[in-house]
Design an enzyme around this catalytic site. Structure first.
Site, short mmCIF file in Angstrom:
data_model
loop_
_atom_site.label_atom_id
_atom_site.label_comp_id
_atom_site.label_asym_id
_atom_site.label_seq_id
_atom_site.Cartn_x
_atom_site.Cartn_y
_atom_site.Cartn_z
N LYS A 73 -11.09 -3.41 -3.64
CA LYS A 73 -11.93 -2.20 -3.67
C LYS A 73 -11.16 -1.01 -4.18
O LYS A 73 -11.73 -0.12 -4.78
CB LYS A 73 -12.35 -1.84 -2.24
CG LYS A 73 -13.42 -2.69 -1.69
CD LYS A 73 -14.03 -1.97 -0.51
CE LYS A 73 -14.23 -2.91 0.65
NZ LYS A 73 -13.19 -2.81 1.67
N LYS A 83 -5.36 -9.93 -6.51
CA LYS A 83 -6.67 -10.13 -5.87
C LYS A 83 -7.65 -9.04 -6.28
O LYS A 83 -7.25 -7.90 -6.55
CB LYS A 83 -6.52 -10.21 -4.35
CG LYS A 83 -6.33 -8.88 -3.65
CD LYS A 83 -6.65 -8.97 -2.16
CE LYS A 83 -6.75 -7.56 -1.60
NZ LYS A 83 -7.76 -7.30 -0.65
N LYS A 141 0.82 -1.22 0.00
CA LYS A 141 0.00 0.00 0.00
C LYS A 141 0.85 1.26 0.00
O LYS A 141 0.48 2.27 -0.59
CB LYS A 141 -0.98 0.01 1.19
CG LYS A 141 -2.08 -1.01 1.02
CD LYS A 141 -3.36 -0.65 1.72
CE LYS A 141 -4.44 -1.62 1.28
NZ LYS A 141 -5.69 -1.52 1.99
P1 ATP Z 1 -8.75 -2.73 -0.21
O1 ATP Z 1 -8.52 -3.37 -1.53
O2 ATP Z 1 -9.20 -1.32 -0.26
O3 ATP Z 1 -7.63 -2.98 0.75
P2 ATP Z 1 -10.37 -4.94 0.25
O4 ATP Z 1 -11.18 -5.13 -0.95
O5 ATP Z 1 -9.17 -5.80 0.48
O6 ATP Z 1 -9.99 -3.44 0.38
P3 ATP Z 1 -11.23 -5.09 3.00
O7 ATP Z 1 -12.24 -4.29 3.64
O8 ATP Z 1 -9.82 -4.74 3.30
O9 ATP Z 1 -11.39 -5.08 1.43
O10 ATP Z 1 -11.49 -6.62 3.30
C1 ATP Z 1 -12.66 -7.13 3.89
C2 ATP Z 1 -12.58 -8.64 3.91
O11 ATP Z 1 -12.63 -9.15 2.57
C3 ATP Z 1 -11.27 -9.19 4.49
O12 ATP Z 1 -11.56 -10.33 5.27
C4 ATP Z 1 -10.46 -9.53 3.30
O13 ATP Z 1 -9.52 -10.55 3.57
C5 ATP Z 1 -11.54 -10.03 2.35
N1 ATP Z 1 -11.13 -9.88 0.96
C6 ATP Z 1 -10.78 -8.73 0.33
N2 ATP Z 1 -10.49 -8.96 -0.95
C7 ATP Z 1 -10.64 -10.30 -1.15
C8 ATP Z 1 -10.49 -11.16 -2.27
N3 ATP Z 1 -10.13 -10.69 -3.44
N4 ATP Z 1 -10.74 -12.47 -2.12
C9 ATP Z 1 -11.13 -12.96 -0.92
N5 ATP Z 1 -11.30 -12.21 0.17
C10 ATP Z 1 -11.06 -10.90 0.07
#
Ligand code: ATP
Ligand code: LTN
Length: 329
Positions: free
Chosen positions: A198, A195, A113
């Site tokens: 968001k 992955k 990040k």
């Molecule tokens: P950012 O990309 O902004 O860091 P994020 O999409 O990773 O956000 P978070 O709020 O950080 O979202 O994650 C919420 C939950 O979703 C966490 O348990 C995280 O491990 C899970 N998660 C996020 N992205 C994935 C993915 N691509 N596949 C499976 N689980 C995910």
């Protein structure tokens, strides 16, 4: 026998996507009756990178609404917004005084990040995992259901708990991460090497939970595959394997069943059927989300109740921590 406690958190960095749903939220829903659960919209984590206040406000409510719409219920789970419960920040400060900097320098999410960030990197981003440890340990959580990317943070949380307990006495439960065997890392549609996220700039990389069937269809159509013919699960073919994994998770069918079903068919058949499966799976959630947000004040009431319940536990824990530290008689 008393139920074990589950804690998990989700950021309000943008709209929730299929990775969040399959890797985290859908599992929270499935397991909620078995445990006492806390699910937290971690807005203080969200501001570790700059956010527009108006957009943040809307995102916090959207994420909370989607948790209820996905099936989290007040009977089994406490849903709340992190910044409403001040114990999170208080405990994070205390953990700052227990955590060596070196532990945080090792965190891969921070490395990723901070590289991505154009503006300067905040102390908050560096300290992010310490606040996450405070979230979990404040509630004596035994289990932390998360996607694969969070494994390292939960391990760090255990280390912080252990160090505190060693110095000041047995105060914290050591939690375990619970990562789904399939779905723990849903990949991006355009870039299946990374992955689904968001904060990815290209919005076609993720399917968002509130996308319309047309949007879902258009994104799946564009999804990266390869030039091979056979449709099968194969680690060396991340694009098609990702699409098949999403199909597997949403239909509950076995991998052999799925491969037999698509045998001799082409990618456009797979993409068409997947669009149908994803749209139909999200439809009930989208309907509930609309109902819930149409009713004025309903979501706010649920969140106020959640913050109150979480706040009681947090206060008890902070008092115990203060006593052990010598901050109070
Ligand atoms: P950012 O990309 O902004 O860091 P994020 O999409 O990773 O956000 P978070 O709020 O950080 O979202 O994650 C919420 C939950 O979703 C966490 O348990 C995280 O491990 C899970 N998660 C996020 N992205 C994935 C993915 N691509 N596949 C499976 N689980 C995910
Ligand atoms: N870092 C997590 C969000 C998060 C979290 C938590 C998850 C903050 N606090 C406590 C589990 C338990 C993420 O998903 N990026």
């Amino acid at each position: 026998m008393a139920k074990k406690t589950v804690f998990s958190g989700i950021q309000a960095t943008g709209s929730l996507h299929l990775g969040n749903y399959l890797g985290a939220i859908s599992n929270w829903v499935k397991m909620q009756e078995e445990y006492d659960n806390y699910f937290c919209v971690v807005d203080l984590h969200t501001i570790t990178v700059p956010q527009d206040p108006e957009i943040l406000k809307a995102n916090i409510r959207e994420v909370a609404g989607l948790l209820f719409a996905a099936g989290i219920d007040e009977k089994n789970s406490v849903v709340f917004i992190q910044s409403y419960v001040k114990g999170h920040s208080e405990l994070a400060w205390i953990f700052n005084c227990v955590t060596p900097m070196g532990w945080l320098h090792r965190m891969t999410q921070f490395k990723e990040k901070s590289e991505k960030q154009k503006d300067e990197v905040s102390v908050g981003l560096f300290d992010y995992p310490v606040l996450q440890a405070a979230d979990i340990l404040l509630y004596d959580a035994h289990l932390v259901p998360v996607g694969e990317d969070q494994k390292q943070h939960v391990e760090l949380c255990r280390d912080i708990a252990q160090r505190f307990n060693y110095r000041y006495g047995e105060v914290f439960v050591l939690p375990d991460a619970l990562i789904p065997p399939v779905g723990g890392r849903v990949m991006g549609l355009l870039n299946p090497e990374k992955k689904m996220s968001k904060s990815e700039e290209n919005l076609n990389d993720a399917i968002f939970l509130l996308d319309t069937p047309d949007e879902i269809g258009a994104k799946i159509k564009r999804a990266t595959t390869d030039s091979q013919r056979e449709i099968c699960f194969d680690q060396n073919r991340p694009g098609v394997t990702n699409l098949l994994t999403i199909y597997e998770l949403l239909t509950g069918k076995s991998r052999t069943e799925i491969e037999d079903h698509f045998s001799g068919k082409n990618y456009s058949v797979l993409k068409g059927e997947l669009t149908e499966v994803v749209s139909e799976s999200l439809r009930p959630l989208q309907e509930r989300y609309r109902e819930l947000t149409d009713e004025k004040g309903y979501l706010d009431e649920m969140l106020a109740r959640g913050a109150e319940k979480a706040g009681e536990q947090a206060e008890r824990k902070i008092r115990q921590v203060h006593e052990h530290l010598g901050l109070r008689k």
